[in-house]
Structures are given as structure tokens and as C-alpha cells.
Write an enzyme that holds these catalytic residues in place. Sequence first.
Site, PDB file in Angstrom:
ATOM      1  N   SER A 182      11.393  -6.137   8.106  1.00 37.15           N
ATOM      2  CA  SER A 182       9.823  -6.054   8.400  1.00 37.15           C
ATOM      3  C   SER A 182      10.009  -7.054   9.775  1.00 37.15           C
ATOM      4  O   SER A 182       8.893  -6.853  10.507  1.00 37.15           O
ATOM      5  CB  SER A 182       8.921  -6.612   7.619  1.00 37.15           C
ATOM      6  N   HIS A 210       8.148  -0.085   5.650  1.00 39.12           N
ATOM      7  CA  HIS A 210       8.328   0.101   6.812  1.00 39.12           C
ATOM      8  C   HIS A 210       8.691   1.445   7.232  1.00 39.12           C
ATOM      9  O   HIS A 210       9.177   1.446   8.462  1.00 39.12           O
ATOM     10  CB  HIS A 210       8.702  -1.006   7.521  1.00 39.12           C
ATOM     11  N   LYS A 241       0.411   0.512   5.367  1.00 39.46           N
ATOM     12  CA  LYS A 241       1.125   0.819   6.840  1.00 39.46           C
ATOM     13  C   LYS A 241       0.802   2.364   7.353  1.00 39.46           C
ATOM     14  O   LYS A 241      -0.449   2.450   7.908  1.00 39.46           O
ATOM     15  CB  LYS A 241       2.405   0.583   6.634  1.00 39.46           C
TER      16      LYS A 241
END
Length: 397
Positions: A182, A210, A241
Site C-alpha cells: 500500500s 489494493h 477502495k
Amino acid sequence: MDLFKKCADYTTVKEVQAMGIYPYFHELQTKQDTVVMMEGQRRIMLGSNNYLGLTVNEEVIQAGVDALNRLGTGCSGSRFLNGTLEMHVELETELAGFVGKEAVMTFSTGFQSNLGIISAIVGRNDYVLCDRENHASIYDGCRLSYGKMLRYGHNDMEDLEKKLRSVPETAGKLIVTDGVFSMGGDICNLPEIVRLAKQYGARVMVDDAHGLGVLGSGGCGTADYFGLTDEVDIIMGTFSKSLASLGGYMAADQYVVDYVKHTSRPFIFCASIPPACCATALAALRHLKAHPELPTRLLALAEYMRSGFRKREIPIRDSITPIIPIYTYDMVRTLTVNRALYDAGVYVNPVLPPATPASECLLRTSYMATLTEELLEEALDIFKTVLDRFKMEEERI
């Protein structure tokens, strides 16, 4: 001694505020989009994990509104008891099919997912082998478990093998790694991790917070990117996200999901994802499935930005993901440059200890598939102006 003495002695925030470079809790007045109004000024948003830009997608927003009207504001209970909606199961079924696993279970946050998975799976006399740059929630999950954590050097497969050799053959072993790290934006060496896991009888867990919506065919994630979905035992991810909502999940074989569902304290003793969050995550997933070109566009824009940094002689590290760190090393310098960028109209995230070593502070930039080349060019010119100014000031010193 007064328990609160540590609070009274904590003066770092006041000192940084007095310097005019305090970077946290900036207030948004608009949606999380490519351009935002923050504290009364237009800023290009290069600090969000909204990778696909779906927080402002009208279909996704409407799904949340409809769920709020139909199912109310919350479930008022855990999934274990009265808090399971039909929609929760629908989301889990579709997500399992998307990432290529038998089953999925959802948690109320991504952080809680790592706490809940690792603490349930890893017991006394078991071992967790953890990349040094893994997310904080993985570390806390290891602490919450009764197992022993062994950290290996970041993406250092020789060190991982050395640690695996040190574990008793009779012990259970779980290798945990971020798929996309990240802070640095680099990708784990999953092929070698899988090879070592087979050799030493370990299981593999990938935190794909991610990676989902970013890597792999149509955004299916890091394991798919390497063609290793069947070789990874547990895939964890978040909805906050790419899926533009709130919550997290674990994808694994059905029997593993069944075990965690009935033993994970962070799952059993927490209220379930509210209807609106569940509906928006499901709508975002369906939008991603219908638009597999979004991750391709995202990676193309990330490469466009990397090329722009290189042309302007701004040092960056190689990767392909939409996370591009700019290393500023010193904490005060990092905060000072961050403030100058903010004042010039670009929002990025400063990364300081404990998220990074004290000598490796950085500015974390991240990108959305909905950004335009025009906005990126504007941001690149601002980066160049600001960084050149601080470079000249350093040379004068």
C-alpha cells in the site's frame, strides 16, 4: 503515575501545527472525486484509494439509496445472529465467483477482516510468516492470534525461506503478504511465495485490498494476475477502495470459510455491514464486471503519470500499479513539501513513521480510472514547480 500523563506529554501535533505543516483531517465539502473542494479550495485528488472512481457513479449511488429506503439504516446485530441480509449472501456469492474461490464471507471493515481471519486461523503453536511491509491490520491480526509471528525482509524470498526452515515441521504455517503493497505500490513475488509454501508445507494468504479492481483479468486481483488463484489459500480484500463502499471479505474454500464464520471473534461480535454499504459494494462489483476495461484504463493512467514524472526528472521507483510514491525521506521535509502541494492545489498523502521507517518518509500518490490526462498534466506541472523550489532551497542551504 497518572494514566493520562502520556497524553499530556504528547506535544508533536502542537509542534507541527505551529510550523504550519500539519497534514491530517483536512475537511472535504464534495464527493470523493478526481477534483474535490477541500477547505474551500479546488484540489486535484491524488490521495484516494477510489481506484475505479465509483464513489460518484450514479448507478452505485442509486443502489445505496434504494437499499437505505428498502432495508433501513442498519442491521442492529451481527451476521451470526439477526444481522444477515439476503443481500449479504448475494454479495458473497457474486464476489466468490469473481475472484475464483468456492466461498466468501464479509466483515464490517477491511481492517477487521485481517484481524478476524488471522486470529481465527492461526492458533497456539502455529506460525505466521509476515512481509515486513505488510499492512498494520495484518500485524494486529498476528498479535491477536495465539501464534508466533516471524517477519521476513520485504519481498526477500531468501529470508522467507530461511524463516520457513526455522519453523518446526509439525507446526502449522501461514505466509501472509500484501498483493500490492500500500505504500510502495510494488507487487508481491507471489510465484516464489507459492513455490516455497509447497516446499515447506505452508498455506498462503494474500491481502488484496489494493489488487482487486486493479490487477488481473478484468480486475480479479493479484492471484489472477499471476495465474495462481488456485494456489492461494486465502484472498482477503476490502470494499473501501475499488468497490467504493465499506467492508471487507475473505475468499477461500468453503470449509475454511465455515470454520472462520464460527470461530472469528471480530466477525461474531460485530454488527454486519449496513444495507446501503452492502448494496453499493454489490453494485460496484457488477459495474466492474460489466466494464473490464476500467482496470486497463487505470494502469494506463498510472503509466502516463510515471512517464510524466520521469520527463520532469522527478525520481520514482518502477512498478505498474496506481500507487506511485515520491520519497522525501526526512519527516519535516515531507510535511513541508506536502503542504506546498496542498496549497498549490494537489492533495497527496504524507507517509511517516510508523507506516514507514524514519529515514524513508514519502509522499504517496494514487490514481483513479476516471482521471484525465489534462488533470494529470496540471498536477505534474505543480509537482515540478514545488519540488524544484525545495531543491533550490536545499542547494542554498
